[in-house]
Design a protein around this motif. Structure first.
Motif, PDB file in Angstrom:
ATOM      1  N   THR A  39      28.817   3.382 -50.303  1.00  0.00           N
ATOM      2  CA  THR A  39      28.216   2.913 -49.054  1.00  0.00           C
ATOM      3  C   THR A  39      28.179   4.028 -48.011  1.00  0.00           C
ATOM      4  O   THR A  39      29.175   4.714 -47.795  1.00  0.00           O
ATOM      5  N   MET A  40      27.035   4.158 -47.384  1.00  0.00           N
ATOM      6  CA  MET A  40      26.865   5.072 -46.258  1.00  0.00           C
ATOM      7  C   MET A  40      26.800   4.246 -44.979  1.00  0.00           C
ATOM      8  O   MET A  40      26.103   3.228 -44.923  1.00  0.00           O
ATOM      9  N   ILE A  41      27.533   4.671 -43.951  1.00  0.00           N
ATOM     10  CA  ILE A  41      27.478   4.031 -42.645  1.00  0.00           C
ATOM     11  C   ILE A  41      26.871   5.021 -41.654  1.00  0.00           C
ATOM     12  O   ILE A  41      27.382   6.129 -41.490  1.00  0.00           O
ATOM     13  N   ILE A  42      25.781   4.638 -41.007  1.00  0.00           N
ATOM     14  CA  ILE A  42      25.208   5.441 -39.935  1.00  0.00           C
ATOM     15  C   ILE A  42      25.645   4.775 -38.636  1.00  0.00           C
ATOM     16  O   ILE A  42      25.185   3.675 -38.308  1.00  0.00           O
ATOM     17  N   ALA A  43      26.560   5.412 -37.927  1.00  0.00           N
ATOM     18  CA  ALA A  43      27.204   4.793 -36.773  1.00  0.00           C
ATOM     19  C   ALA A  43      27.116   5.699 -35.553  1.00  0.00           C
ATOM     20  O   ALA A  43      26.737   6.867 -35.641  1.00  0.00           O
ATOM     21  N   CYS A  44      27.492   5.129 -34.419  1.00  0.00           N
ATOM     22  CA  CYS A  44      27.527   5.890 -33.171  1.00  0.00           C
ATOM     23  C   CYS A  44      28.784   6.761 -33.138  1.00  0.00           C
ATOM     24  O   CYS A  44      29.801   6.427 -33.745  1.00  0.00           O
ATOM     25  N   CYS A  45      28.733   7.860 -32.395  1.00  0.00           N
ATOM     26  CA  CYS A  45      29.907   8.724 -32.286  1.00  0.00           C
ATOM     27  C   CYS A  45      30.888   8.225 -31.238  1.00  0.00           C
ATOM     28  O   CYS A  45      31.896   8.889 -30.965  1.00  0.00           O
ATOM     29  N   ASP A  46      30.647   7.054 -30.665  1.00  0.00           N
ATOM     30  CA  ASP A  46      31.575   6.451 -29.709  1.00  0.00           C
ATOM     31  C   ASP A  46      32.962   6.313 -30.345  1.00  0.00           C
ATOM     32  O   ASP A  46      33.098   5.781 -31.446  1.00  0.00           O
ATOM     33  N   SER A  47      33.986   6.787 -29.645  1.00  0.00           N
ATOM     34  CA  SER A  47      35.350   6.802 -30.204  1.00  0.00           C
ATOM     35  C   SER A  47      35.923   5.409 -30.409  1.00  0.00           C
ATOM     36  O   SER A  47      36.932   5.242 -31.105  1.00  0.00           O
ATOM     37  N   ARG A  48      35.293   4.391 -29.826  1.00  0.00           N
ATOM     38  CA  ARG A  48      35.813   3.022 -29.934  1.00  0.00           C
ATOM     39  C   ARG A  48      35.256   2.271 -31.132  1.00  0.00           C
ATOM     40  O   ARG A  48      35.667   1.120 -31.381  1.00  0.00           O
ATOM     41  N   ALA A  49      34.345   2.868 -31.863  1.00  0.00           N
ATOM     42  CA  ALA A  49      33.670   2.156 -32.953  1.00  0.00           C
ATOM     43  C   ALA A  49      33.709   2.978 -34.230  1.00  0.00           C
ATOM     44  O   ALA A  49      32.668   3.394 -34.757  1.00  0.00           O
ATOM     45  N   ALA A  50      34.916   3.223 -34.744  1.00  0.00           N
ATOM     46  CA  ALA A  50      35.093   4.038 -35.940  1.00  0.00           C
ATOM     47  C   ALA A  50      34.930   3.185 -37.200  1.00  0.00           C
ATOM     48  O   ALA A  50      35.706   2.256 -37.428  1.00  0.00           O
ATOM     49  N   PRO A  51      33.918   3.459 -38.027  1.00  0.00           N
ATOM     50  CA  PRO A  51      33.660   2.625 -39.206  1.00  0.00           C
ATOM     51  C   PRO A  51      34.851   2.503 -40.155  1.00  0.00           C
ATOM     52  O   PRO A  51      35.094   1.435 -40.706  1.00  0.00           O
ATOM     53  N   GLU A  52      35.587   3.600 -40.349  1.00  0.00           N
ATOM     54  CA  GLU A  52      36.718   3.542 -41.284  1.00  0.00           C
ATOM     55  C   GLU A  52      37.755   2.517 -40.847  1.00  0.00           C
ATOM     56  O   GLU A  52      38.384   1.867 -41.683  1.00  0.00           O
ATOM     57  N   MET A  53      37.943   2.370 -39.542  1.00  0.00           N
ATOM     58  CA  MET A  53      38.885   1.383 -39.027  1.00  0.00           C
ATOM     59  C   MET A  53      38.287  -0.018 -39.064  1.00  0.00           C
ATOM     60  O   MET A  53      38.948  -0.989 -39.448  1.00  0.00           O
ATOM     61  N   PHE A  63      30.848   6.955 -46.831  1.00  0.00           N
ATOM     62  CA  PHE A  63      30.221   8.206 -46.403  1.00  0.00           C
ATOM     63  C   PHE A  63      29.668   7.932 -45.015  1.00  0.00           C
ATOM     64  O   PHE A  63      28.719   7.150 -44.860  1.00  0.00           O
ATOM     65  N   VAL A  64      30.284   8.520 -43.994  1.00  0.00           N
ATOM     66  CA  VAL A  64      29.988   8.155 -42.611  1.00  0.00           C
ATOM     67  C   VAL A  64      29.216   9.267 -41.906  1.00  0.00           C
ATOM     68  O   VAL A  64      29.622  10.433 -41.928  1.00  0.00           O
ATOM     69  N   LEU A  65      28.096   8.894 -41.292  1.00  0.00           N
ATOM     70  CA  LEU A  65      27.302   9.802 -40.477  1.00  0.00           C
ATOM     71  C   LEU A  65      27.270   9.212 -39.068  1.00  0.00           C
ATOM     72  O   LEU A  65      26.874   8.062 -38.882  1.00  0.00           O
ATOM     73  N   ARG A  66      27.698   9.997 -38.086  1.00  0.00           N
ATOM     74  CA  ARG A  66      27.759   9.486 -36.717  1.00  0.00           C
ATOM     75  C   ARG A  66      26.937  10.371 -35.780  1.00  0.00           C
ATOM     76  O   ARG A  66      26.971  11.602 -35.868  1.00  0.00           O
ATOM     77  N   ASN A  67      26.180   9.732 -34.901  1.00  0.00           N
ATOM     78  CA  ASN A  67      25.445  10.441 -33.868  1.00  0.00           C
ATOM     79  C   ASN A  67      25.363   9.543 -32.633  1.00  0.00           C
ATOM     80  O   ASN A  67      25.833   8.406 -32.653  1.00  0.00           O
ATOM     81  N   VAL A  68      24.793  10.038 -31.563  1.00  0.00           N
ATOM     82  CA  VAL A  68      24.673   9.246 -30.344  1.00  0.00           C
ATOM     83  C   VAL A  68      23.764   8.043 -30.593  1.00  0.00           C
ATOM     84  O   VAL A  68      22.606   8.191 -30.994  1.00  0.00           O
ATOM     85  N   ALA A  69      24.328   6.846 -30.430  1.00  0.00           N
ATOM     86  CA  ALA A  69      23.593   5.574 -30.528  1.00  0.00           C
ATOM     87  C   ALA A  69      23.098   5.252 -31.935  1.00  0.00           C
ATOM     88  O   ALA A  69      22.168   4.465 -32.090  1.00  0.00           O
TER      89      ALA A  69
END
Length: 213
Positions: A39-53, A63-69
């Motif tokens: 599974t790939m997660i495309i998530a925001c880089c906001d420190s409050r929304a960490a996919p692994e947690m 497999f996590v990819l994070r960027n603004v919004a």
């Protein structure tokens, strides 16, 4: 010279004494055989929304990819946002990912900035403004709805943006081909930081609903 942040050193020490000890064999296996996430997660880089947690994931599971919004650009092989596109290419073509989840979240700073076009950029480069321009006219359309509160407009655009990113994701030829063949599934999700709730986008209607396990 600046010291490396003490809280990071303490955090690593806690990691070595706790989770690493418990999962030492898994880390060594991952080091020897490489990663094989499904599974790939495309998530925001906001420190409050960490996919692994949020998903209580094991090492090597996501497999996590994070960027603004958590934005996904359209397929642009001759230009455009190569960082995000490169991550998608690697996940799909090299890792053989079976699921891609575009996950937005409540109180997103990037979405708030997109809804405030008259505010001053953080820097002359205005990288955030240029990045968020990927949403086109969507912020203006949502922002003009005077019957909604500011919070409602932000939540609405956070969710609309997820649908827009999924639309853009499907402009990648290999994503569209694999999805049509039933070898890749694309999902949308929205995480509420305040309550911890996860809302899932219905594949047919596009509505966000609370899942039942």
């Amino acid at each position: 010279m600046h010291r490396f942040p003490d809280h990071l050193l303490r955090g690593h020490a806690n990691f070595m004494a706790g989770r690493y000890i418990r999962e030492k064999d898994r880390y060594r296996e991952l080091a020897a055989s490489g990663q094989n996430p499904t599974t790939m997660i495309i998530a925001c880089c906001d420190s409050r929304a960490a996919p692994e947690m949020i998903f209580d994931a094991e090492p090597g599971e996501l497999f996590v990819l994070r960027n603004v919004a958590n934005l996904v650009p359209t397929y642009q092989p001759d230009g455009g946002q190569h960082g995000t596109s490169a991550g998608i290419e690697f996940a799909v073509k090299a890792l053989g990912i079976a699921n891609i989840v575009v996950m937005g979240h409540g109180r997103c700073g990037g979405i708030k900035a997109a809804l405030s076009p008259d505010s001053s950029p953080l820097d002359d480069g205005d990288f955030i403004g240029k990045w968020m321009s990927m949403l086109g006219g969507l912020p203006e359309q949502v922002g003009q709805n005077g019957l909604m509160t500011a919070g409602e407009r932000q939540t609405a655009l956070e969710r609309i943006s997820i649908r827009n990113s999924i639309h853009n994701l499907r402009t990648f030829p290999y994503v569209a081909e694999l999805e049509a063949a039933g070898k890749l599934a694309v999902h949308g999700a929205w995480f509420d930081i305040s309550t911890g709730e996860l809302w899932i986008m219905d594949a047919q209607s596009g509505d966000f609903i609370r899942p039942n396990l």
